[in-house]
Scaffold this motif. Structure first.
Motif, PDB file in Angstrom:
ATOM      1  N   ARG A 243     -17.015  16.056  17.447  1.00 25.03           N
ATOM      2  CA  ARG A 243     -18.167  16.956  17.539  1.00 25.03           C
ATOM      3  C   ARG A 243     -17.882  18.160  18.416  1.00 25.03           C
ATOM      4  N   LYS A 244     -16.888  18.058  19.288  1.00 26.89           N
ATOM      5  CA  LYS A 244     -16.523  19.194  20.128  1.00 26.89           C
ATOM      6  C   LYS A 244     -15.708  20.248  19.377  1.00 26.89           C
ATOM      7  N   LEU A 245     -15.151  19.860  18.223  1.00 28.90           N
ATOM      8  CA  LEU A 245     -14.298  20.769  17.464  1.00 28.90           C
ATOM      9  C   LEU A 245     -15.126  21.719  16.622  1.00 28.90           C
ATOM     10  N   ASN A 246     -14.658  22.937  16.498  1.00 24.57           N
ATOM     11  CA  ASN A 246     -15.320  23.924  15.645  1.00 24.57           C
ATOM     12  C   ASN A 246     -15.173  23.592  14.176  1.00 24.57           C
ATOM     13  N   SER A 247     -14.066  22.933  13.816  1.00 30.31           N
ATOM     14  CA  SER A 247     -13.796  22.557  12.428  1.00 30.31           C
ATOM     15  C   SER A 247     -13.418  21.088  12.378  1.00 30.31           C
ATOM     16  N   LEU A 248     -13.377  20.546  11.185  1.00 29.75           N
ATOM     17  CA  LEU A 248     -12.948  19.176  11.023  1.00 29.75           C
ATOM     18  C   LEU A 248     -11.469  19.032  11.374  1.00 29.75           C
ATOM     19  N   PRO A 249     -11.027  17.853  11.818  1.00 33.01           N
ATOM     20  CA  PRO A 249      -9.620  17.693  12.210  1.00 33.01           C
ATOM     21  C   PRO A 249      -8.636  18.033  11.098  1.00 33.01           C
ATOM     22  N   GLY A 250      -9.017  17.767   9.859  1.00 35.85           N
ATOM     23  CA  GLY A 250      -8.106  18.072   8.765  1.00 35.85           C
ATOM     24  C   GLY A 250      -7.765  19.544   8.658  1.00 35.85           C
ATOM     25  N   TYR A 251      -8.720  20.420   9.005  1.00 36.86           N
ATOM     26  CA  TYR A 251      -8.446  21.854   8.930  1.00 36.86           C
ATOM     27  C   TYR A 251      -7.394  22.281   9.949  1.00 36.86           C
ATOM     28  N   TYR A 252      -7.383  21.642  11.110  1.00 35.24           N
ATOM     29  CA  TYR A 252      -6.342  21.956  12.082  1.00 35.24           C
ATOM     30  C   TYR A 252      -4.974  21.503  11.565  1.00 35.24           C
ATOM     31  N   GLY A 253      -4.969  20.375  10.849  1.00 40.01           N
ATOM     32  CA  GLY A 253      -3.715  19.947  10.237  1.00 40.01           C
ATOM     33  C   GLY A 253      -3.241  20.916   9.171  1.00 40.01           C
ATOM     34  N   TYR A 254      -4.174  21.392   8.334  1.00 42.77           N
ATOM     35  CA  TYR A 254      -3.810  22.379   7.325  1.00 42.77           C
ATOM     36  C   TYR A 254      -3.343  23.684   7.964  1.00 42.77           C
ATOM     37  N   TYR A 255      -3.962  24.039   9.081  1.00 41.38           N
ATOM     38  CA  TYR A 255      -3.589  25.272   9.776  1.00 41.38           C
ATOM     39  C   TYR A 255      -2.129  25.221  10.229  1.00 41.38           C
ATOM     40  N   VAL A 256      -1.727  24.113  10.836  1.00 44.79           N
ATOM     41  CA  VAL A 256      -0.340  23.967  11.287  1.00 44.79           C
ATOM     42  C   VAL A 256       0.609  23.869  10.085  1.00 44.79           C
ATOM     43  N   ALA A 257       0.193  23.146   9.043  1.00 46.61           N
ATOM     44  CA  ALA A 257       1.045  22.996   7.862  1.00 46.61           C
ATOM     45  C   ALA A 257       1.286  24.347   7.183  1.00 46.61           C
ATOM     46  N   LEU A 258       0.256  25.188   7.123  1.00 42.28           N
ATOM     47  CA  LEU A 258       0.425  26.501   6.495  1.00 42.28           C
ATOM     48  C   LEU A 258       1.382  27.377   7.297  1.00 42.28           C
ATOM     49  N   TRP A 259       1.270  27.335   8.607  1.00 38.85           N
ATOM     50  CA  TRP A 259       2.190  28.112   9.441  1.00 38.85           C
ATOM     51  C   TRP A 259       3.623  27.583   9.328  1.00 38.85           C
ATOM     52  N   CYS A 260       3.749  26.298   9.051  1.00 39.64           N
ATOM     53  CA  CYS A 260       5.087  25.723   8.892  1.00 39.64           C
ATOM     54  C   CYS A 260       5.688  26.090   7.537  1.00 39.64           C
ATOM     55  N   GLY A 261       4.899  25.982   6.472  1.00 36.47           N
ATOM     56  CA  GLY A 261       5.453  26.110   5.128  1.00 36.47           C
ATOM     57  C   GLY A 261       5.526  27.515   4.581  1.00 36.47           C
ATOM     58  N   ILE A 262       4.484  28.325   4.790  1.00 35.49           N
ATOM     59  CA  ILE A 262       4.421  29.624   4.103  1.00 35.49           C
ATOM     60  C   ILE A 262       5.507  30.590   4.564  1.00 35.49           C
TER      61      ILE A 262
END
Length: 460
Positions: free
Chosen positions: A34-53
């Protein structure tokens, strides 16, 4: 490292980055999402996109330009005699070097300079493969670490991820537009070169088509005749015959299957009908040439008519049979999509089933039916094999369906068969024909859209 292995490593790193970023979001929030601005999965996607793209972009860019860069290094290493070769000779030397480097030609069978260049080529390929592997993996790890370090509870990860997805969707949607634009421009530029040699009035209004020309000044040949009216007439004649067969038959079939047929009849008839769409066009061509054309010629002879061995009627009839599934299947799907409430309302007002079909269902399904007919028209105009085998190659200006004709697509294929130099009117005429065909199809689509819009507004 092989390209497949490198791509597999990137996928594994991207997958690991997703879980790494998701875990980081749980850590910074002390397990309270509840303290997060977004769901935890979005933070995972955020890191994955920076890694892959970024890594994938560098890998793709290098994959396209690696050969060019290596070739330039090879050319710069040539001695004076080899460097002074013409462009064609230089390409032959480079091809020989590549064949030796790839093991297609034994090194003992070529000159020492070629063998040395092949060794240098292999060395550059090894350096390139090592460098791109190190750079890609390092960039993926740096991107993932950077994104991981920026994760905090107030970070709008969902907005950033969705923005990247939106850009990706826009790029995908732009592919069709860019591809269409590229096709039009490529055809247009070559057509302009043709019209510089042949006046556009002669092409559009000429009544004789004979594109055979002399390629060299010392060669005996015709000056050529590029009047495309016989081709347009043949295309319209064959397409009209095909649509005369396909549209009524396909539409009536769709109405019967959707409104009158029992479920058992429909379940058996529709798959059997759609088998026609899967038959190769060359099979239809054989059927037209070996069965339909002799049959028409026999009937014509019994009636005292002069029927050509290859006729527009034979090609049009068989083409119409081939197109029936396009009209019937699409029309059937559209008619079934009409809400049942419209049928119930018509029956409640006392309309019969026939009146309901004519007054309610067909007007409601008209846009989809017109779309199916347009697809069938485009299929008929673009058909080549049936026309070649059943209607022939003779560019006759005639409206008689019993005579031999040819179409625009058949002539395009004929002009571009074999090794061609794209600097003669004979070859460039194919692009002019393609441009005219594109414009005619565009006009037909615009007219159809206006008709659909008119009837749709009237129905609503």
């Amino acid at each position: 490292m092989p390209e497949f292995a490198l791509v597999l490593i990137l996928l594994l790193l991207t997958t690991f980055s997703f879980f790494w970023g998701r875990r980081r979001s749980l850590v910074v929030s002390n397990g309270d999402t509840r303290k997060l601005n977004s769901l935890p999965g979005y933070y995972g996607y955020y890191v994955a996109l920076w890694c892959g793209i970024p890594a994938l972009l560098i890998f793709t860019f290098w994959h396209f330009f690696e050969s060019t860069v290596i070739t330039q290094f090879i050319i710069s290493s040539f001695s004076g005699d080899t460097a002074s070769l013409s462009k064609q000779q230089l390409n032959l030397v480079l091809n020989e070097i590549r064949n030796v480097a790839n093991g297609n030609i034994p090194a003992a069978n070529v000159a020492a300079e070629i063998s040395a260049a092949a060794d240098y080529y292999q060395e550059l390929q090894h350096i390139s493969s090592t460098a791109i592997t190190i750079i890609t993996i390092a960039l993926a790890m740096i991107g993932a670490t950077f994104a991981w370090s920026r994760i905090h509870t107030q970070q709008r990860a969902r907005n950033k991820v969705e923005r990247v997805i939106m850009v990706f969707l826009i790029l995908c949607a732009s592919i069709a537009i860019v591809t269409t634009l590229g096709i039009v421009l490529s055809v247009l530029f070559e057509a302009i070169r043709f019209f510089q040699a042949v006046p556009i009035t002669n092409f559009l209004f000429g009544l004789e088509w004979s594109p055979q020309t002399a390629i060299r000044s010392d060669q005996v040949g015709s000056s050529g005749a590029f009047g495309a009216v016989p081709l347009f007439t043949g295309t319209l004649l064959v397409s009209a015959i095909a649509m005369t067969v396909a549209v009524p038959t396909g539409l009536m079939t769709a109405i019967y299957l959707s409104e009158y047929a029992t479920p058992r009849v429909r379940s058996l008839s529709k798959p059997l009908l759609e088998i026609l769409a899967g038959i190769p066009t060359v099979v239809y061509g054989f059927f037209a040439a070996l069965t339909v054309a002799p049959l028409i010629r026999g009937w014509g002879a019994s009636l005292g008519l002069d029927v050509s061995s290859e006729s527009a009627l034979a090609a049009g009839l068989v083409m119409g049979i081939m197109i029936i599934p396009f009209v019937s299947s699409l029309s059937d799907d559209v008619i079934n999509a009409v809400p049942q409430s419209l049928r119930d309302g018509a029956y409640a007002l006392g309309a019969t089933q026939s009146e309901t079909v004519k007054k309610v269902i067909i007007p409601a399904a008209l846009p989809g039916i017109v779309g199916g007919i347009l697809l069938a028209v485009s299929r008929a105009i673009g058909e080549t094999m049936i026309v070649v085998m059943a209607a022939g190659l003779a560019a006759n200006l005639t409206a008689n369906p019993l005579e031999s004709v040819t179409t625009v697509t058949v002539q395009i294929v004929t002009l571009l068969v074999g090794d061609q130099e794209f600097d003669s009117p004979k070859t460039l005429a194919a692009f002019a024909l393609g441009l005219v065909l594109f414009i005619v199809t565009l006009i037909l689509n615009m007219i159809a859209l206006s008709v659909v819009r008119k009837y749709r507004e009237q129905y609503e």
